[in-house]
Design an enzyme around this catalytic site. Structure first.
Site, short mmCIF file in Angstrom:
data_model
loop_
_atom_site.label_atom_id
_atom_site.label_comp_id
_atom_site.label_asym_id
_atom_site.label_seq_id
_atom_site.Cartn_x
_atom_site.Cartn_y
_atom_site.Cartn_z
N GLY A 159 53.74 46.21 44.62
CA GLY A 159 53.31 44.82 44.61
C GLY A 159 52.30 44.46 45.68
O GLY A 159 52.06 45.23 46.61
N GLU B 6 61.96 49.11 44.22
CA GLU B 6 61.87 50.40 44.92
C GLU B 6 61.68 50.21 46.42
O GLU B 6 60.88 49.39 46.86
CB GLU B 6 60.67 51.19 44.40
N CYS C 231 46.44 53.84 41.34
CA CYS C 231 47.81 53.52 41.77
C CYS C 231 48.76 53.49 40.57
O CYS C 231 48.50 52.83 39.57
CB CYS C 231 47.82 52.15 42.46
N CYS D 138 44.58 48.48 40.68
CA CYS D 138 43.80 49.54 41.30
C CYS D 138 43.93 50.80 40.45
O CYS D 138 45.04 51.15 40.03
CB CYS D 138 44.29 49.80 42.72
N SER E 287 50.35 45.34 54.13
CA SER E 287 49.10 45.85 53.58
C SER E 287 48.68 45.00 52.39
O SER E 287 49.49 44.67 51.53
CB SER E 287 49.33 47.29 53.11
N CYS F 22 52.87 56.93 48.82
CA CYS F 22 52.02 55.76 48.54
C CYS F 22 51.51 55.79 47.11
O CYS F 22 50.99 56.80 46.66
CB CYS F 22 50.79 55.76 49.43
N SER G 157 43.59 47.47 52.50
CA SER G 157 43.30 48.65 51.66
C SER G 157 41.81 48.65 51.34
O SER G 157 41.37 48.04 50.37
CB SER G 157 44.11 48.60 50.37
N LEU G 158 41.06 49.31 52.18
CA LEU G 158 39.60 49.35 52.01
C LEU G 158 39.23 50.33 50.90
O LEU G 158 38.62 49.96 49.90
CB LEU G 158 38.94 49.74 53.34
N ASN H 183 47.81 60.58 46.28
CA ASN H 183 49.02 61.18 45.72
C ASN H 183 48.95 61.07 44.21
O ASN H 183 48.75 59.97 43.67
CB ASN H 183 50.27 60.43 46.21
N CYS I 155 52.68 45.18 39.72
CA CYS I 155 51.56 44.61 40.48
C CYS I 155 50.45 44.22 39.52
O CYS I 155 50.21 44.90 38.53
CB CYS I 155 51.03 45.63 41.48
N CYS J 37 59.75 51.32 53.81
CA CYS J 37 58.64 50.80 53.02
C CYS J 37 59.22 49.84 51.97
O CYS J 37 60.05 50.23 51.15
CB CYS J 37 57.89 51.96 52.36
N1 SAH Z 1 49.47 46.30 47.30
C1 SAH Z 1 49.25 46.51 48.66
C2 SAH Z 1 50.35 47.27 49.34
C3 SAH Z 1 50.99 48.40 48.59
S1 SAH Z 1 50.00 49.80 48.28
C4 SAH Z 1 47.93 47.22 48.88
O1 SAH Z 1 47.36 47.73 47.94
O2 SAH Z 1 47.47 47.23 50.02
C5 SAH Z 1 50.01 50.65 49.85
C6 SAH Z 1 48.84 51.62 50.04
O3 SAH Z 1 48.95 52.71 49.15
C7 SAH Z 1 47.49 50.96 49.77
O4 SAH Z 1 46.62 51.18 50.85
C8 SAH Z 1 46.99 51.71 48.54
O5 SAH Z 1 45.58 51.77 48.56
C9 SAH Z 1 47.66 53.05 48.67
N2 SAH Z 1 47.78 53.79 47.43
C10 SAH Z 1 47.95 53.30 46.19
N3 SAH Z 1 48.03 54.32 45.29
C11 SAH Z 1 47.93 55.46 45.98
C12 SAH Z 1 47.99 56.85 45.63
N4 SAH Z 1 48.19 57.24 44.37
N5 SAH Z 1 47.87 57.76 46.62
C13 SAH Z 1 47.73 57.38 47.90
N6 SAH Z 1 47.68 56.10 48.30
C14 SAH Z 1 47.79 55.14 47.35
FE1 SF4 Z 2 48.84 46.77 43.58
FE2 SF4 Z 2 48.47 47.90 45.98
FE3 SF4 Z 2 48.81 49.44 43.77
FE4 SF4 Z 2 46.56 48.04 44.12
S1 SF4 Z 2 47.29 49.74 45.42
S2 SF4 Z 2 47.74 48.18 42.21
S3 SF4 Z 2 47.30 46.21 45.10
S4 SF4 Z 2 50.30 48.07 44.67
#
Ligand code: SAH
Ligand code: SF4
Length: 383
Positions: free
Chosen positions: A199, A110, A155, A152, A229, A373, A252-253, A330, A148, A141
């Protein structure tokens, strides 16, 4: 520098006859080596690089700077371009496009095109261009893995688990395919890249950095226009700290402390916030560079004012220049969180700002097509 030997993919064609070798992803010495048998002079290799990475040809026959006879000989020996192909496009009402791009084994990857941003570049000087096109700048992006492993809880990509790593050619190829579709040209057009798709880039480190070198090299996208990120993979951050050519860094804090973070990002048990901060401190920042902290606001979980105050303390203690990008969560099917209210988002941002922490709210892009995201999970007709 080269992009990694794993790119020299050999594929049997449909008849199981001549082995095919993919050129896209190879450059410099690797490209020269792959074509060693043809006795090419250096400038012929350069011409091929220009055709592959600037013109983005789909077929060796289109490499018109080469004599026809040479093109035919190279093709007959089983070489092909292998520019990744967009197999499906979803278009949002806001102009965002989400693509499914075929990987080398037919699995789709994607990639998202966001005219006018928003890959979270507010506050880093990338948002002040203007010209007469439908878009004056755009952000792509890019995915680094299919699925992944990090898990998290908020996500959607996490639901897939890890399917496989992408190669450097497949990572950079997403950018090439999208630039070609949009008729966009780095150099002329203001293109930003964010490695924030599917990923965890730092769990596919070599291929990710190989792609960065290819993108910053023959594809001519300055690394200062790229942001990667990470969820906080400490060994990856430490390697990244050693790189000469590297994107900007975003962490990603997503939580004000380890307790809350563990609940939504189990990876925190492996590397605490303090350990991540210590690793980031090792990254030598360029002039005016800031580290971005991404913070996904989850309704009722991490969006209270006391959380904002804790984030302020974390950023102060960090001892490096930083900004905070707030992302309203989201939604995705089967992901058990709620969106924060618009007021809570605004109050959180204000609370950071009034204490001197630069904070930006990222506009959600393409939510209606699952391009925002954390929404990338091969949703669509080809699922
Ligand atoms: N895996 C890496 C990069 C991809 S995710 C990472 O986690 O940093 C990119 C960003 O999207 C991250 O900051 C993550 O915290 C955020 N993210 C993941 N799921 C989300 C969601 N459902 N809504 C908004 N942001 C989200
Ligand atoms: Fe993977 Fe980033 Fe999603 Fe966490 S937020 S599961 S590290 S893609």
């Amino acid at each position: 520098m080269t992009t990694g030997g794993e790119l020299r993919t050999t594929i049997l064609d449909a008849r199981g006859a001549a082995p095919e070798q993919v050129l896209f992803g190879l450059w410099n010495e690797e490209l020269g080596e792959a074509l060693e048998g043809f006795g090419l002079l250096r400038y012929r290799v350069r011409q091929l690089e220009t055709a592959l990475y600037r013109q983005k040809v789909a077929d060796i026959a289109e490499v018109t700077t080469w004599p026809k006879e040479l093109r035919e000989r190279v093709a007959a020996a089983g070489f092909r371009v292998g520019l990744p192909e967009i197999v499906e496009t979803f278009r949002s009402v806001d102009g965002t496009e989400r693509y499914l791009i075929a990987g080398r084994d037919g699995q789709t990857v994607e990639t998202v095109w966001m005219p006018e941003g928003d890959g979270g570049e507010s506050g880093d000087g990338a948002d002040d261009a203007s010209d007469a096109k439908a878009w004056s700048r755009a952000t792509i992006c890019v995915s680094s893995q299919i699925g992944c492993a990090v898990n998290c809880q908020f996500c959607l990509t996490a639901k897939l688990g890890i399917i496989r790593n992408l190669s450097a050619g497949e990572i950079a190829g997403q950018v090439a395919a999208v630039l070609k579709r949009q008729g966009a040209e780095p150099g002329r057009d203001r293109i930003n890249l964010v490695f924030m798709g599917m990923g965890e880039p730092f769990l596919n480190y070599d291929a990710f950095m190989g792609a960065v070198r290819l993108l910053a090299g023959p594809m001519e996208i300055p690394e200062s226009r790229m942001t990667v990120s990470t969820s906080g993979i400490v060994p990856g951050i430490l390697r990244f700290a050693q790189e000469k050519v590297r994107p900007k860094l975003a962490i990603s804090l997503n939580a004000p402390n380890d307790v809350v973070r563990e609940g939504i990002m189990p990876i925190t048990r492996k590397w605490s916030i303090a350990e991540v901060m210590e690793a980031v401190r090792q990254v030598p920042l360029r002039q005016k560079e800031r580290v971005t902290f991404e913070y996904v606001l989850l309704g009722g979980v991490n969006d209270k004012l006391e959380h904002a105050d804790e984030v302020v303390k974390l950023v102060r203690r960090a001892q490096f220049p930083a900004k905070v990008n707030l992302i309203a969560w989201n939604p995705g099917p089967g992901v058990p969180f709620t969106m924060p209210s618009a007021e809570d988002v605004a109050r959180f941002q204000e609370r950071l700002r009034e204490q001197g922490v630069p904070a930006f709210v990222r506009r959600p892009r393409g939510r209606d097509i699952y391009a925002a995201c954390g929404q990338l999970k091969k949703t669509g007709s080809s699922q």
